[in-house]
Design a protein around this motif. Sequence first.
Motif, short mmCIF file in Angstrom:
data_model
loop_
_atom_site.label_atom_id
_atom_site.label_comp_id
_atom_site.label_asym_id
_atom_site.label_seq_id
_atom_site.Cartn_x
_atom_site.Cartn_y
_atom_site.Cartn_z
N VAL A 389 28.74 39.37 50.45
CA VAL A 389 28.73 39.35 48.98
C VAL A 389 27.32 39.67 48.51
CG1 VAL A 389 29.35 38.03 46.93
CG2 VAL A 389 30.44 37.49 49.11
N TYR A 390 27.21 40.66 47.62
CA TYR A 390 25.91 41.07 47.13
C TYR A 390 26.05 41.48 45.66
CZ TYR A 390 27.85 45.74 47.82
OH TYR A 390 28.65 46.86 47.77
N GLY A 391 24.94 41.53 44.96
CA GLY A 391 24.94 41.91 43.56
C GLY A 391 24.41 43.31 43.35
N ASP A 392 24.90 43.98 42.30
CA ASP A 392 24.40 45.32 42.03
C ASP A 392 23.03 45.29 41.37
OD1 ASP A 392 24.99 44.43 39.49
OD2 ASP A 392 26.45 45.99 39.03
N GLY A 393 22.53 44.09 41.05
CA GLY A 393 21.19 43.96 40.49
C GLY A 393 20.19 43.36 41.46
N ASP A 394 20.50 43.39 42.76
CA ASP A 394 19.62 42.81 43.79
C ASP A 394 18.34 43.63 43.89
OD1 ASP A 394 18.40 41.86 46.14
OD2 ASP A 394 20.33 41.23 46.93
N MET A 395 17.20 43.00 43.62
CA MET A 395 15.92 43.70 43.62
C MET A 395 15.45 44.08 45.02
SD MET A 395 13.18 40.59 43.00
CE MET A 395 14.10 39.86 41.66
N PHE A 396 16.02 43.46 46.06
CA PHE A 396 15.57 43.72 47.42
C PHE A 396 16.38 44.81 48.13
CE2 PHE A 396 14.25 39.30 46.64
CZ PHE A 396 12.90 39.42 46.90
N ALA A 430 21.19 33.87 39.79
CA ALA A 430 20.80 33.05 38.64
C ALA A 430 21.37 33.57 37.33
CB ALA A 430 19.27 33.00 38.55
N GLU A 431 21.95 34.78 37.32
CA GLU A 431 22.50 35.35 36.10
C GLU A 431 23.75 34.59 35.66
OE1 GLU A 431 19.95 38.04 38.24
OE2 GLU A 431 21.78 37.01 38.83
N GLU A 432 24.05 34.67 34.40
CA GLU A 432 25.16 33.90 33.84
C GLU A 432 26.50 34.29 34.49
OE1 GLU A 432 27.24 32.88 29.50
OE2 GLU A 432 25.52 34.26 29.63
N GLY A 433 27.18 33.29 35.02
CA GLY A 433 28.52 33.46 35.54
C GLY A 433 28.63 34.00 36.95
#
Length: 470
Positions: A389-396, A430-433
Amino acid sequence: MLPEPALTLTIPSVHDGLPLDCRIYHPASLRAISRAPPWKKHAAVLAHPYAPLGGSYDDPVVEIVGAKILEQGYLLATFNFRGAGHSAGKTSWTSKAERYDFQSLIAFLAYYIHHLEPFKNAIEGAVEEDERPTSAALDEVMDEKSIDQPERSNVLLIGGYSYGSLITAQLPPLETILEPFASPPSGSNEAQIRLRAASLAEQQNTLIRLTRQALREISSKGRSAERGVRVGGSEGYTSPRRSVDGRRSISRELDEKLHELLAKARSNLAEKRPLRHQKSVSAGTLPNVPEEHDKGNGGGGDDDDDDDDDGNGPLAVKKQRKPGPAEGRLPRLEDFAPPQPAYLLMSPIPGLASHLVTMKLLPNALSRARRPEEDPAEAKLVLNPTLAVYGDGDMFVLPYKAREWVARLSGAEESKFQGVEVSTAGHFWAEEGVLEKLLQLVEDFVHGLALNEEDVADGALEVEESMDQD
């Protein structure tokens, strides 16, 4: 968040013997008072983020996700890599030492859940006490016995967050990890880990069994008092004050009984030898674990910052020193069955980013990506149920790199790997939701793993359906 751990302990790393902080959390079904379904010997272990940046087993994401897994009936283990928290040593440049740290706890957990059987002799005890036990008594005993005799292979979920997921992805297959522990030299770190797992599990077996027995005795006395018939006077009237006093009396008796059991357990253990790496053990557990004397360095190895491989590649398990003529080995456990592995990668760091973290840029980072079956570490993620599971806004991690990695692993033949990209989520959730979405994905995944064997593959469908609904 996580409750108080059932055990707080240290184990030696098989890399070089450094003591590592560990915590064990028991599911509700192993507590003194519980209406939870019987434990099926499912367990999970989670690795934390990068120690030099503040990562430890107290990381909020590790704790929140761990609590969700614990709610699903899994026994949970967390630990500190070398250099994190109160674990000894310092973080290595190559992550080689950290892989061995993780393997040490995985092996400990595999043997701990093997020996953790608090109700193994429940049927025999019931028959000895009463040759013809009641149907209700047999039902109760069978429920407890099912805790120790799962219908199928138990699941061991191996996971990590951020840097912890990187180390998880680099681990060798579970059977490779466990092989050095099958019959290790008696003075090795592997032997210490096996002995410690067996001793702590047996102590917990005794504590859980005695505590539940005490509770039943108190409960039985309370039921007997309720069924009594008072002759004379007003049978239909019971003083509220007397009723309250009766409950208080039972509560005091229970408290005294539990304190008596704990005092007895501690006094028995006071006579045992202390561990070389023993830390404190939480209240209600048994502090000292017997172990064999060292006759060599066994699992000892390279220095923390040694960048060279040991001849078998970065994923190979360290070779064991051949025992001398006076040094024995622990026997193989004939009834030991390795658990069914599954993997959880949260905010994974694939590709070039992983080589930057481990300071290994050339030639691997710029070479052609190998097929999963050519790399045992990646093959384990394809052959066993795996959720990334990963986010499309992951800075790394560049989003397209993460997608390429997921497509390569999930596209392999008969792959059990699944990757889920969460919109707007960053590396730290940390983003909402977005944390709620992560927890729902993890809950669906671990629930699917706990289903019958033929339904394990359907766990991926549950995860995909939950994302479609969102």
